[in-house]
Design a protein around this motif. Structure first.
Motif, PDB file in Angstrom:
ATOM      1  N   SER A  13      20.749  23.853  34.280  1.00 46.38           N
ATOM      2  CA  SER A  13      20.725  23.247  32.941  1.00 46.38           C
ATOM      3  C   SER A  13      20.089  21.857  32.970  1.00 46.38           C
ATOM      4  O   SER A  13      20.584  20.942  33.638  1.00 46.38           O
ATOM      5  N   PRO A  14      19.012  21.666  32.212  1.00 42.31           N
ATOM      6  CA  PRO A  14      18.386  20.338  32.199  1.00 42.31           C
ATOM      7  C   PRO A  14      19.241  19.286  31.496  1.00 42.31           C
ATOM      8  O   PRO A  14      19.171  18.102  31.836  1.00 42.31           O
ATOM      9  N   TYR A  15      20.059  19.711  30.517  1.00 44.33           N
ATOM     10  CA  TYR A  15      20.925  18.728  29.842  1.00 44.33           C
ATOM     11  C   TYR A  15      21.980  18.219  30.823  1.00 44.33           C
ATOM     12  O   TYR A  15      22.321  17.033  30.829  1.00 44.33           O
ATOM     13  N   VAL A  39      27.041  29.796  31.119  1.00 34.00           N
ATOM     14  CA  VAL A  39      26.929  30.056  29.682  1.00 34.00           C
ATOM     15  C   VAL A  39      25.548  30.632  29.404  1.00 34.00           C
ATOM     16  O   VAL A  39      24.712  30.728  30.301  1.00 34.00           O
ATOM     17  N   GLY A  40      25.305  30.966  28.147  1.00 34.67           N
ATOM     18  CA  GLY A  40      23.997  31.516  27.790  1.00 34.67           C
ATOM     19  C   GLY A  40      24.139  33.002  27.532  1.00 34.67           C
ATOM     20  O   GLY A  40      25.212  33.587  27.703  1.00 34.67           O
ATOM     21  N   GLY A  55      30.749  25.975  23.084  1.00 35.00           N
ATOM     22  CA  GLY A  55      30.563  26.755  24.315  1.00 35.00           C
ATOM     23  C   GLY A  55      29.334  26.343  25.087  1.00 35.00           C
ATOM     24  O   GLY A  55      28.649  27.190  25.678  1.00 35.00           O
ATOM     25  N   LYS A  56      29.043  25.054  25.093  1.00 40.13           N
ATOM     26  CA  LYS A  56      27.824  24.587  25.757  1.00 40.13           C
ATOM     27  C   LYS A  56      28.154  23.686  26.930  1.00 40.13           C
ATOM     28  O   LYS A  56      29.206  23.040  26.964  1.00 40.13           O
ATOM     29  N   ILE A  57      27.219  23.617  27.856  1.00 41.89           N
ATOM     30  CA  ILE A  57      27.290  22.616  28.926  1.00 41.89           C
ATOM     31  C   ILE A  57      26.110  21.663  28.747  1.00 41.89           C
ATOM     32  O   ILE A  57      25.062  22.087  28.234  1.00 41.89           O
ATOM     33  N   PRO A  58      26.311  20.400  29.121  1.00 40.45           N
ATOM     34  CA  PRO A  58      27.464  19.800  29.759  1.00 40.45           C
ATOM     35  C   PRO A  58      28.625  19.577  28.786  1.00 40.45           C
ATOM     36  O   PRO A  58      28.413  19.253  27.622  1.00 40.45           O
ATOM     37  N   ASP A  70      28.031  16.118  23.199  1.00 35.85           N
ATOM     38  CA  ASP A  70      27.141  16.785  24.121  1.00 35.85           C
ATOM     39  C   ASP A  70      26.554  15.750  25.101  1.00 35.85           C
ATOM     40  O   ASP A  70      27.132  14.663  25.259  1.00 35.85           O
ATOM     41  N   SER A  71      25.382  16.058  25.712  1.00 36.45           N
ATOM     42  CA  SER A  71      24.913  15.214  26.812  1.00 36.45           C
ATOM     43  C   SER A  71      24.661  13.748  26.417  1.00 36.45           C
ATOM     44  O   SER A  71      25.013  12.849  27.194  1.00 36.45           O
ATOM     45  N   PRO A  72      24.094  13.440  25.241  1.00 28.58           N
ATOM     46  CA  PRO A  72      23.920  12.013  24.916  1.00 28.58           C
ATOM     47  C   PRO A  72      25.259  11.282  24.816  1.00 28.58           C
ATOM     48  O   PRO A  72      25.381  10.123  25.218  1.00 28.58           O
ATOM     49  N   LEU A 113      13.892  25.567  25.750  1.00 32.33           N
ATOM     50  CA  LEU A 113      14.918  26.569  26.070  1.00 32.33           C
ATOM     51  C   LEU A 113      14.829  27.834  25.208  1.00 32.33           C
ATOM     52  O   LEU A 113      14.912  28.941  25.745  1.00 32.33           O
TER      53      LEU A 113
HETATM   54  N1  LIG Z   1      22.500  19.268  22.660  1.00 37.37           N
HETATM   55  C1  LIG Z   1      23.228  19.789  23.791  1.00 37.37           C
HETATM   56  C2  LIG Z   1      22.501  21.016  24.318  1.00 37.37           C
HETATM   57  C3  LIG Z   1      23.283  21.666  25.455  1.00 37.37           C
HETATM   58  C4  LIG Z   1      22.821  23.090  25.707  1.00 37.37           C
HETATM   59  O1  LIG Z   1      22.189  23.754  24.864  1.00 37.37           O
HETATM   60  N2  LIG Z   1      23.131  23.578  26.902  1.00 37.37           N
HETATM   61  C5  LIG Z   1      22.821  24.942  27.233  1.00 37.37           C
HETATM   62  C6  LIG Z   1      22.639  25.097  28.740  1.00 37.37           C
HETATM   63  S1  LIG Z   1      21.124  24.387  29.280  1.00 37.37           S
HETATM   64  C7  LIG Z   1      23.975  25.818  26.837  1.00 37.37           C
HETATM   65  O2  LIG Z   1      25.097  25.429  27.013  1.00 37.37           O
HETATM   66  N3  LIG Z   1      23.689  27.006  26.295  1.00 37.37           N
HETATM   67  C8  LIG Z   1      24.691  27.949  25.937  1.00 37.37           C
HETATM   68  C9  LIG Z   1      24.717  28.239  24.480  1.00 37.37           C
HETATM   69  O3  LIG Z   1      23.949  27.599  23.720  1.00 37.37           O
HETATM   70  O4  LIG Z   1      25.486  29.095  24.094  1.00 37.37           O
HETATM   71  C10 LIG Z   1      23.354  18.698  24.857  1.00 37.37           C
HETATM   72  O5  LIG Z   1      22.528  17.784  24.853  1.00 37.37           O
HETATM   73  O6  LIG Z   1      24.312  18.737  25.633  1.00 37.37           O
END
Ligand SMILES: N[C@@H](CCC(=O)N[C@@H](CS)C(=O)NCC(=O)O)C(=O)O
Length: 209
Positions: A13-15, A39-40, A55-58, A70-72, A113
């Motif tokens: 994950s780049p974030y 996730v994904g 449900g996202k990382i980080p 989220d990441s910011p 992505l």
């Molecule tokens: N805006 C979020 C984006 C995070 C994001 O989209 N992460 C992806 C992994 S690279 C994720 O969790 N995807 C799973 C999903 O969207 O269900 C951030 O900056 O943290």
């Protein structure tokens, strides 16, 4: 002994990579306990969604049980935990420049992505107009960054530099065919230097599964 925080993490994950590079730059890498969280796709991650409904990382769990995303937001919180040079400048206009660069780097990932996801779909279901749009946005972004590369190189490291470096690294990781360095020598030079930072070398993207 400072408390540990739990970071829901993946090396793909780049974030997440932005967060761990930023943490390293702040000298906080040992405070993060990373937990591999997959996730994904289309299966909701119910356990993660209990603490982050998206449900996202980080996603970062703090010692007191509170949760940040989220990441910011995570990066800005981490920046309050150290006494070194800050990645989020306090005063405008420097703050605005750093936040805009952060938005640009993150926005590049927000185009890259879905494009990657589209490529995994059966060819007959892929939307060429969408893929063309994401390509156009990414190319416009690197064109804009070529214009900004010298200023980027001269200014102290901020969260904007980290976000842009991570986004360019992600293009190398997943979108070789964009050849983003072609015709953009100043950006390529800036990135070559960024890519050698210990924080960046310590946290390479890995396609491990
Ligand atoms: N805006 C979020 C984006 C995070 C994001 O989209 N992460 C992806 C992994 S690279 C994720 O969790 N995807 C799973 C999903 O969207 O269900 C951030 O900056 O943290």
């Amino acid at each position: 002994m400072p408390a540990h925080m739990t970071l829901h993490w993946s090396p793909r994950s780049p974030y997440v990579r932005k967060v761990v590079i930023a943490a390293h730059e702040m000298g906080l890498q040992d405070r993060l306990r990373t937990v591999r969280t997959v996730v994904g796709g289309t299966t909701p991650h119910r356990e993660l969604m209990r603490i982050n409904p998206l449900g996202k990382i980080p996603t970062l769990e703090l010692e007191d049980g509170s949760v940040l995303y989220d990441s910011p937001v995570i990066c800005e919180y981490l920046d309050t935990l150290h006494d070194g040079p800050k990645l989020f400048p306090a005063a405008w206009p420097a703050r605005g420049v750093a936040l805009r660069r952060l938005a640009l780097g993150d926005g590049m990932l927000d185009a890259a992505l879905p494009w990657l996801g589209e490529r995994f779909r059966p060819a007959e279901k892929q939307s060429q107009p969408h893929m063309d749009l994401w390509r156009a946005k990414l190319l416009a972004s690197v064109d804009a960054l070529e214009q900004e590369a010298e200023v980027l190189a001269e200014s102290p490291l901020t969260i904007g530099h980290v976000a842009i470096g991570v986004a360019l690294g992600y293009l190398d990781f997943r979108f070789d065919e964009l050849h983003w360095r072609d015709g953009r020598p100043r950006l390529a030079e800036w990135y070559a230097t960024f890519d050698q930072r210990p924080s960046v070398l310590a946290n390479p993207p890995v396609d491990d599964r």
